[in-house]
Scaffold this active site. Structure first.
Site, PDB file in Angstrom:
ATOM      1  N   LYS A   1       1.826 -15.407  -3.405  1.00  0.00           N
ATOM      2  CA  LYS A   1       2.430 -16.504  -3.782  1.00  0.00           C
ATOM      3  C   LYS A   1       3.293 -17.582  -3.128  1.00  0.00           C
ATOM      4  O   LYS A   1       3.304 -18.674  -3.038  1.00  0.00           O
ATOM      5  CB  LYS A   1       3.202 -16.007  -5.309  1.00  0.00           C
ATOM      6  CG  LYS A   1       2.513 -15.376  -6.226  1.00  0.00           C
ATOM      7  CD  LYS A   1       1.355 -16.282  -6.815  1.00  0.00           C
ATOM      8  CE  LYS A   1       0.675 -15.342  -7.849  1.00  0.00           C
ATOM      9  NZ  LYS A   1      -0.489 -16.102  -8.353  1.00  0.00           N
TER      10      LYS A   1
ATOM     11  N   ASN B   1      -2.561 -11.032  -4.382  1.00  0.00           N
ATOM     12  CA  ASN B   1      -2.487 -12.519  -4.721  1.00  0.00           C
ATOM     13  C   ASN B   1      -1.135 -12.996  -3.928  1.00  0.00           C
ATOM     14  O   ASN B   1      -0.243 -12.659  -4.489  1.00  0.00           O
ATOM     15  CB  ASN B   1      -2.661 -12.832  -6.004  1.00  0.00           C
ATOM     16  CG  ASN B   1      -4.019 -12.584  -6.369  1.00  0.00           C
ATOM     17  OD1 ASN B   1      -5.187 -13.035  -5.910  1.00  0.00           O
ATOM     18  ND2 ASN B   1      -4.285 -12.059  -7.679  1.00  0.00           N
TER      19      ASN B   1
ATOM     20  N   ASP C   1       0.662  -1.337   0.175  1.00  0.00           N
ATOM     21  CA  ASP C   1      -0.141  -0.095  -0.114  1.00  0.00           C
ATOM     22  C   ASP C   1       0.920   1.355   0.030  1.00  0.00           C
ATOM     23  O   ASP C   1       0.499   2.247  -0.754  1.00  0.00           O
ATOM     24  CB  ASP C   1      -0.857  -0.140   1.252  1.00  0.00           C
ATOM     25  CG  ASP C   1      -1.814   1.188   1.171  1.00  0.00           C
ATOM     26  OD1 ASP C   1      -1.920   1.888   2.436  1.00  0.00           O
ATOM     27  OD2 ASP C   1      -2.214   1.570   0.223  1.00  0.00           O
TER      28      ASP C   1
END
Lengths: 246, 195
Positions: free
Chosen positions: B180, B178, B156
């Site tokens: 990983k 997302n 952010d």
């Protein structure tokens, strides 16, 4: 080939019993990995611990947070809600259990802290408490950000709310079905949270499917007139192992 | 060195656009904030986006590489402080004012090496921001791993800087991450925000 969480998922699959029935995409009362929600809650909320519980009122809590805390404390006596304890590290929460082989990170350091318990001074960082309803697989988190969580002047940093959501998701996903790692996090910010005020996170497990827990949250003011953010997350289910006794 | 790929999409209210970030993780082998009072005499603020003894070899190496790129002016380093302006209050303060007088930027609220150690560089022509980040032991999630929320906070912050360069005053509207791979809680990571 991508590694990381795909490897972790395969590790988890190895431990599923062969010929296990296909679990429908609904909230299954017993996780595919053997621990029921009730067992997980009992183990998680055991009173036999000398660890300090940070999810208790202190002088920095604003009146809204105190009174809402009391409301939910009453519900723990009358309607199956459970107050989740909050320790300095997640290691303390899973005492007696360990991550599957290949995922555990060993270290002799003991200065690690859970991110949302990183600032110990009362009222300066995260002040929060989570209540969980085992059969509904819902949680409510009462969150009061302190001045060390500032982003825009006078308001909580968006990242601090993201972390609070991730943490509440994490505890809920764990108790609902040993959801351990965040696979994805999606947050839509609507309004800023003033530092020192109460934000209420209402969290709900949507479904458990294919070794994943789907979970969502609305963060609002106490009177629900202001929506601060909406979010959703997906967590990976994994099986914890019992630590062998020495 | 392990490689991981993190795709981040972010949208700022200052204007449309999708920001992408890629993450590379390298392993590192390897105090609590005290109250400070601010007054007009104590207005010195230390730039915390500079190496300190807690920095690992990996982050120092990356820092030196980017400082070299700054020599011809194409890249610049963002200075970073734990609060913006000193807040001066006269007379006795209300509880709220006392609270606000202690305010710190969240990502700079930690003692050296315990929380976020990071520095951002930007290239105005290419509209790219690169953040070098080393997580400390107070950012833990699962035992030994970096908290997803700590990663989200840095993502952010990086995207915010990029959006601010493009569009002035901005606020995060949407953050979608997302994951990983779970980095260890003391790993060094490299984030890049590009339009």
């Amino acid at each position: 080939m991508r590694r990381g969480f795909q490897v972790a998922a395969r590790l988890g699959h190895h431990r599923a019993p062969p010929g296990a029935p296909c679990i429908p995409p609904s909230l299954h009362p017993v996780s595919a990995f053997g621990f029921s929600t009730d067992t997980l809650v009992t183990r998680f909320c055991s009173e036999k611990t000398d660890k300090k519980d940070y999810a208790l009122p202190n002088a920095s809590w604003c009146p809204d947070m105190l009174s809402m805390y009391q409301e939910f404390l009453e519900k723990t006596k009358t309607s199956s809600w459970v107050k989740i304890p909050s320790f300095k590290s997640n290691r303390d929460h899973i005492q007696g259990l360990k991550l599957p082989l290949g995922l555990a990170v060993t270290s002799d350091k003991n200065d690690w802290r859970l991110f949302t318990r990183c600032i110990e001074m009362e009222g300066q960082g995260y002040e929060y408490v989570i209540f969980f309803h085992p059969s509904k697989k819902k949680s409510v988190c009462l969150f009061q950000p302190g001045p060390y969580l500032e982003g825009p002047p006078g308001f909580a940093h968006g990242g601090s709310l993201a972390a609070m959501m991730d943490e509440t998701f994490s505890k809920t996903a764990y108790l609902a079905g040993i959801g351990l790692f965040t696979l994805s996090l999606n947050i839509r910010f609507k309004n800023l949270i003033p530092v020192g005020s109460l934000a209420v996170l209402n969290v709900e497990v949507e479904k458990i499917e294919d070794q994943k827990i789907y979970i969502s949250c609305i963060t609002q003011s106490r009177d629900q007139q202001i929506v601060y953010a909406k979010s959703s997350g997906v967590f990976l289910q994994l099986q914890l192992e019992e630590e062998s006794s020495q | 060195m392990r490689r991981a790929c993190l795709r981040v999409t972010g949208r700022s209210e200052g204007g449309p656009g999708v920001r992408r970030a890629r993450l590379r993780v390298t392993e590192k082998s390897g105090a609590e904030g005290t109250r400070r009072s601010f007054s007009s005499e104590e207005a010195t603020q230390k730039d915390q986006a500079l190496p300190n003894p807690s920095w690992s070899k990996e982050i120092r190496l990356l820092f030196d590489q980017f400082m070299k790129k700054c020599e011809d002016g194409t890249w610049k380093r963002f200075p970073s402080h734990h609060s913006r302006l000193p807040r001066v209050y006269c007379g006795s303060m209300s509880t709220k004012e006392e609270l606000m007088s202690q305010a710190r930027l969240f990502t700079r609220s930690f003692e050296e090496g315990l929380g976020f150690e990071y520095v951002m560089f930007y290239n105005e022509d290419e509209k790219r921001v690169v953040c070098l980040f080393q997580g400390g032991p107070y950012l833990q999630g699962g035992p030994g791993f970096l908290h997803g929320g700590a990663m989200a906070t840095l993502i952010d912050a990086t995207l915010f800087m990029n959006a601010q360069l493009a569009g002035g005053i901005v606020m995060t509207a949407n953050l979608n991450i997302n994951f990983k791979r779970a980095p260890s809680s003391t790993a060094t990571s490299y984030q890049e925000a590009i339009p």
